[in-house]
Write an enzyme that holds these catalytic residues in place. Structure first.
Site, PDB file in Angstrom:
ATOM      1  N   GLY A 176       0.836  -1.208   0.000  1.00 40.84           N
ATOM      2  CA  GLY A 176       0.000   0.000   0.000  1.00 40.84           C
ATOM      3  C   GLY A 176       0.868   1.254   0.000  1.00 40.84           C
ATOM      4  O   GLY A 176       2.087   1.180  -0.233  1.00 40.84           O
ATOM      5  N   THR A 217      -3.308   6.103  13.961  1.00 44.40           N
ATOM      6  CA  THR A 217      -3.591   7.359  13.260  1.00 44.40           C
ATOM      7  C   THR A 217      -4.053   8.454  14.218  1.00 44.40           C
ATOM      8  O   THR A 217      -4.631   8.156  15.277  1.00 44.40           O
ATOM      9  CB  THR A 217      -4.668   7.116  12.177  1.00 44.40           C
ATOM     10  OG1 THR A 217      -5.166   8.366  11.716  1.00 44.40           O
ATOM     11  CG2 THR A 217      -5.853   6.330  12.724  1.00 44.40           C
ATOM     12  N   ASP A 218      -3.875   9.714  13.812  1.00 49.75           N
ATOM     13  CA  ASP A 218      -4.387  10.835  14.622  1.00 49.75           C
ATOM     14  C   ASP A 218      -5.911  10.807  14.719  1.00 49.75           C
ATOM     15  O   ASP A 218      -6.498  11.386  15.634  1.00 49.75           O
ATOM     16  CB  ASP A 218      -3.902  12.189  14.066  1.00 49.75           C
ATOM     17  CG  ASP A 218      -4.293  12.470  12.622  1.00 49.75           C
ATOM     18  OD1 ASP A 218      -4.948  11.615  11.977  1.00 49.75           O
ATOM     19  OD2 ASP A 218      -3.939  13.565  12.116  1.00 49.75           O
ATOM     20  N   GLU A 219      -6.554  10.096  13.774  1.00 47.49           N
ATOM     21  CA  GLU A 219      -8.021  10.090  13.763  1.00 47.49           C
ATOM     22  C   GLU A 219      -8.615   9.401  14.994  1.00 47.49           C
ATOM     23  O   GLU A 219      -9.788   9.577  15.291  1.00 47.49           O
ATOM     24  CB  GLU A 219      -8.548   9.408  12.493  1.00 47.49           C
ATOM     25  CG  GLU A 219      -8.144  10.127  11.237  1.00 47.49           C
ATOM     26  CD  GLU A 219      -9.113   9.926  10.088  1.00 47.49           C
ATOM     27  OE1 GLU A 219     -10.292   9.609  10.329  1.00 47.49           O
ATOM     28  OE2 GLU A 219      -8.674  10.084   8.944  1.00 47.49           O
ATOM     29  N   TYR A 237     -13.949   4.045  10.324  1.00 46.98           N
ATOM     30  CA  TYR A 237     -12.520   3.773  10.109  1.00 46.98           C
ATOM     31  C   TYR A 237     -11.742   4.065  11.391  1.00 46.98           C
ATOM     32  O   TYR A 237     -10.982   3.222  11.887  1.00 46.98           O
ATOM     33  CB  TYR A 237     -11.982   4.636   8.956  1.00 46.98           C
ATOM     34  CG  TYR A 237     -10.474   4.792   8.968  1.00 46.98           C
ATOM     35  CD1 TYR A 237      -9.639   3.717   8.659  1.00 46.98           C
ATOM     36  CD2 TYR A 237      -9.877   6.011   9.307  1.00 46.98           C
ATOM     37  CE1 TYR A 237      -8.254   3.852   8.691  1.00 46.98           C
ATOM     38  CE2 TYR A 237      -8.496   6.163   9.339  1.00 46.98           C
ATOM     39  CZ  TYR A 237      -7.686   5.080   9.031  1.00 46.98           C
ATOM     40  OH  TYR A 237      -6.318   5.215   9.076  1.00 46.98           O
ATOM     41  N   LYS A 283      -9.580   1.629  13.971  1.00 45.52           N
ATOM     42  CA  LYS A 283      -8.157   1.871  14.238  1.00 45.52           C
ATOM     43  C   LYS A 283      -7.926   2.072  15.738  1.00 45.52           C
ATOM     44  O   LYS A 283      -6.904   1.648  16.282  1.00 45.52           O
ATOM     45  CB  LYS A 283      -7.660   3.104  13.461  1.00 45.52           C
ATOM     46  CG  LYS A 283      -7.545   2.903  11.964  1.00 45.52           C
ATOM     47  CD  LYS A 283      -6.543   1.846  11.558  1.00 45.52           C
ATOM     48  CE  LYS A 283      -5.111   2.236  11.867  1.00 45.52           C
ATOM     49  NZ  LYS A 283      -4.145   1.208  11.368  1.00 45.52           N
ATOM     50  N   ASN A 313      -0.633  11.725   5.669  1.00 47.24           N
ATOM     51  CA  ASN A 313       0.568  11.585   4.839  1.00 47.24           C
ATOM     52  C   ASN A 313       0.249  11.909   3.389  1.00 47.24           C
ATOM     53  O   ASN A 313      -0.882  11.734   2.952  1.00 47.24           O
ATOM     54  CB  ASN A 313       1.046  10.138   4.851  1.00 47.24           C
ATOM     55  CG  ASN A 313       1.872   9.760   6.061  1.00 47.24           C
ATOM     56  OD1 ASN A 313       2.833   9.029   5.954  1.00 47.24           O
ATOM     57  ND2 ASN A 313       1.502  10.265   7.240  1.00 47.24           N
TER      58      ASN A 313
HETATM   59  P1  NAD Z   1      -3.389   1.833   1.987  1.00 40.53           P
HETATM   60  O1  NAD Z   1      -4.855   1.619   1.888  1.00 40.53           O
HETATM   61  O2  NAD Z   1      -2.673   2.551   0.902  1.00 40.53           O
HETATM   62  O3  NAD Z   1      -2.651   0.433   2.179  1.00 40.53           O
HETATM   63  C1  NAD Z   1      -3.190  -0.611   2.926  1.00 40.53           C
HETATM   64  C2  NAD Z   1      -2.549  -1.906   2.449  1.00 40.53           C
HETATM   65  O4  NAD Z   1      -3.055  -2.968   3.267  1.00 40.53           O
HETATM   66  C3  NAD Z   1      -2.893  -2.256   0.998  1.00 40.53           C
HETATM   67  O5  NAD Z   1      -1.729  -2.625   0.305  1.00 40.53           O
HETATM   68  C4  NAD Z   1      -3.845  -3.439   1.125  1.00 40.53           C
HETATM   69  O6  NAD Z   1      -3.745  -4.358   0.035  1.00 40.53           O
HETATM   70  C5  NAD Z   1      -3.378  -4.062   2.429  1.00 40.53           C
HETATM   71  N1  NAD Z   1      -4.430  -4.854   3.091  1.00 40.53           N
HETATM   72  C6  NAD Z   1      -5.713  -4.488   3.311  1.00 40.53           C
HETATM   73  N2  NAD Z   1      -6.388  -5.482   3.919  1.00 40.53           N
HETATM   74  C7  NAD Z   1      -5.484  -6.485   4.126  1.00 40.53           C
HETATM   75  C8  NAD Z   1      -5.559  -7.768   4.722  1.00 40.53           C
HETATM   76  N3  NAD Z   1      -6.707  -8.214   5.250  1.00 40.53           N
HETATM   77  N4  NAD Z   1      -4.434  -8.526   4.760  1.00 40.53           N
HETATM   78  C9  NAD Z   1      -3.269  -8.080   4.217  1.00 40.53           C
HETATM   79  N5  NAD Z   1      -3.155  -6.881   3.630  1.00 40.53           N
HETATM   80  C10 NAD Z   1      -4.234  -6.089   3.590  1.00 40.53           C
HETATM   81  O7  NAD Z   1      -3.167   2.566   3.386  1.00 40.53           O
HETATM   82  P2  NAD Z   1      -2.053   3.614   3.825  1.00 40.53           P
HETATM   83  O8  NAD Z   1      -2.537   4.980   3.575  1.00 40.53           O
HETATM   84  O9  NAD Z   1      -0.739   3.191   3.300  1.00 40.53           O
HETATM   85  O10 NAD Z   1      -2.061   3.406   5.399  1.00 40.53           O
HETATM   86  C11 NAD Z   1      -1.226   2.400   5.997  1.00 40.53           C
HETATM   87  C12 NAD Z   1      -1.475   2.393   7.487  1.00 40.53           C
HETATM   88  O11 NAD Z   1      -1.169   3.669   8.041  1.00 40.53           O
HETATM   89  C13 NAD Z   1      -2.921   2.086   7.859  1.00 40.53           C
HETATM   90  O12 NAD Z   1      -2.915   1.263   9.003  1.00 40.53           O
HETATM   91  C14 NAD Z   1      -3.499   3.457   8.172  1.00 40.53           C
HETATM   92  O13 NAD Z   1      -4.530   3.359   9.121  1.00 40.53           O
HETATM   93  C15 NAD Z   1      -2.288   4.166   8.759  1.00 40.53           C
HETATM   94  N6  NAD Z   1      -2.290   5.625   8.611  1.00 40.53           N
HETATM   95  C16 NAD Z   1      -2.391   6.194   7.366  1.00 40.53           C
HETATM   96  C17 NAD Z   1      -2.346   7.583   7.242  1.00 40.53           C
HETATM   97  C18 NAD Z   1      -2.410   8.250   5.890  1.00 40.53           C
HETATM   98  O14 NAD Z   1      -2.376   9.477   5.831  1.00 40.53           O
HETATM   99  N7  NAD Z   1      -2.457   7.515   4.788  1.00 40.53           N
HETATM  100  C19 NAD Z   1      -2.227   8.374   8.386  1.00 40.53           C
HETATM  101  C20 NAD Z   1      -2.129   7.752   9.632  1.00 40.53           C
HETATM  102  C21 NAD Z   1      -2.141   6.382   9.730  1.00 40.53           C
END
Ligand code: NAD
Length: 308
Positions: A10, A123-125, A147, A151, A177
């Site tokens: 991801g 996450t901050d959420e 969501y 989390k 991010n």
């Molecule tokens: P994303 O949706 O881009 O990536 C998630 C990945 O998890 C994907 O590759 C998906 O295929 C994989 N996935 C989903 N379900 C799965 C399962 N059951 N088994 C295995 N793999 C699985 O998300 P992201 O934006 O890269 O976020 C990554 C993490 O960081 C998450 O936990 C999110 O809550 C956290 N986060 C993200 C942000 C942001 O701004 N993007 C901010 C704070 C925290």
């Protein structure tokens, strides 16, 4: 250090895989990803053939698979999640299943294997919205969308394994991010692509919602630091202190792409839309971290990335 990175195909997970393999000669990474709509092998281009990297397509809820993989690593970094708030409003079931049950499956495997560290990427959420001031790590959690609620469940579950089972858990709570390899359903890549195509940019409400924005490489550096030098049992906020309204972000994108403000289309607000998130980040700064990219510079390179 041999690291199991879940969700490593991801957005943030793949940037983290690239970062640690580039940064640490002694790092080995096993990426576990189900390749849902949000994940892509393309995000791992450049490391798929690296002898220090192994890609496994699989689900974090698959207990047998997870048990085998966790038994063969030193540490786990859990990114895998359903991550899009709008989708969680349409249906929360996959969010509860992957975000909570998936984390529980990993925690149980980590407990049985006796791993050295388990980093839960939160996450901050989970704090909910804050109109004034900033959230510190010991503030109560008050998630306001499905969501964020799942989390928060995973975040607390991970901490409970530290208290109850002495599992060496660390938790990070990161702000929004942005950067390369993000799915096009998310605000910044979507708006860059729409602006370049001359299509409307659908902005929720009046665009006044405030988020703290962090370039993904700065986040990867912070996560790596917490994984190596963070104190077990602690939660670390990772914020940039760079607050922008969604309207300001949109205008900056239009400017960078060279498109007109007239493409902005104000649409009905998201249900339960949090007005503002903001984090105290002194604890992570005391480990020696601070962001190295400004929002404006990193946005410029992000725009170039998506236009290419
Ligand atoms: P994303 O949706 O881009 O990536 C998630 C990945 O998890 C994907 O590759 C998906 O295929 C994989 N996935 C989903 N379900 C799965 C399962 N059951 N088994 C295995 N793999 C699985 O998300 P992201 O934006 O890269 O976020 C990554 C993490 O960081 C998450 O936990 C999110 O809550 C956290 N986060 C993200 C942000 C942001 O701004 N993007 C901010 C704070 C925290």
């Amino acid at each position: 250090m041999r690291i199991l990175v879940t969700g490593g195909a991801g957005f943030i997970g793949s940037n983290f895989v690239h970062y640690v393999l580039g940064e640490h000669d002694d790092a080995e990474v096993v990426t576990l990803d189900a390749l849902t709509y949000a994940g892509s092998r393309d995000n791992l281009e450049g490391v798929l053939d690296d002898p220090r990297h192994e890609f496994v397509r699989g689900d974090v809820r698959d207990q047998n698979l997870v048990t085998d993989l966790v038994a063969d690593v030193d540490v786990v970094v859990n990114f895998a999640a359903e991550s899009h708030v709008d989708r969680s409003i349409e249906g929360a079931k996959p969010f509860v299943s992957t975000n909570v049950q998936g984390t529980q499956t990993l925690l149980d495997a980590a407990k049985d294997a006796g791993i050295e560290r388990f980093l839960q990427v939160s996450t901050d959420e989970v704090y909910g919205q804050v109109l004034d001031g900033k959230f510190a790590e010991d503030d109560p959690l008050n998630p306001r969308n499905p969501y964020a609620a799942t989390k928060a469940g995973a975040d607390l579950l991970a901490q409970s394994y530290e208290t109850t089972h002495d599992l060496p858990v660390l938790v990070t709570r990161t702000c929004n991010n942005f950067g390369p390899r993000q799915h096009s359903e998310k605000l910044i890549p979507k708006f860059i692509q729409n602006a370049a195509a001359g299509e409307p940019l659908p902005l929720y409400g009046d665009g006044s919602n405030v988020r703290e924005w962090l370039y993904v490489e700065d986040n990867c550096r912070a996560l790596d630091l917490v994984l190596r030098d963070g104190k077990v049992g602690e939660v670390y906020n990772i914020g940039s202190h760079d607050e922008k309204t969604n309207l300001e972000v949109t205008e900056t994108i239009l400017d960078a792409v060279g498109a007109s403000d007239e493409l902005i289309e104000f649409v009905e607000d998201r249900a339960g839309h949090d007005q503002r998130y903001a984090l105290e980040s002194e604890k992570i700064q005391s480990l020696g971290w601070k962001p190295s990219y400004s929002f404006e510079d990193a946005l410029d390179s992000t725009v170039s990335y998506y236009l290419d």
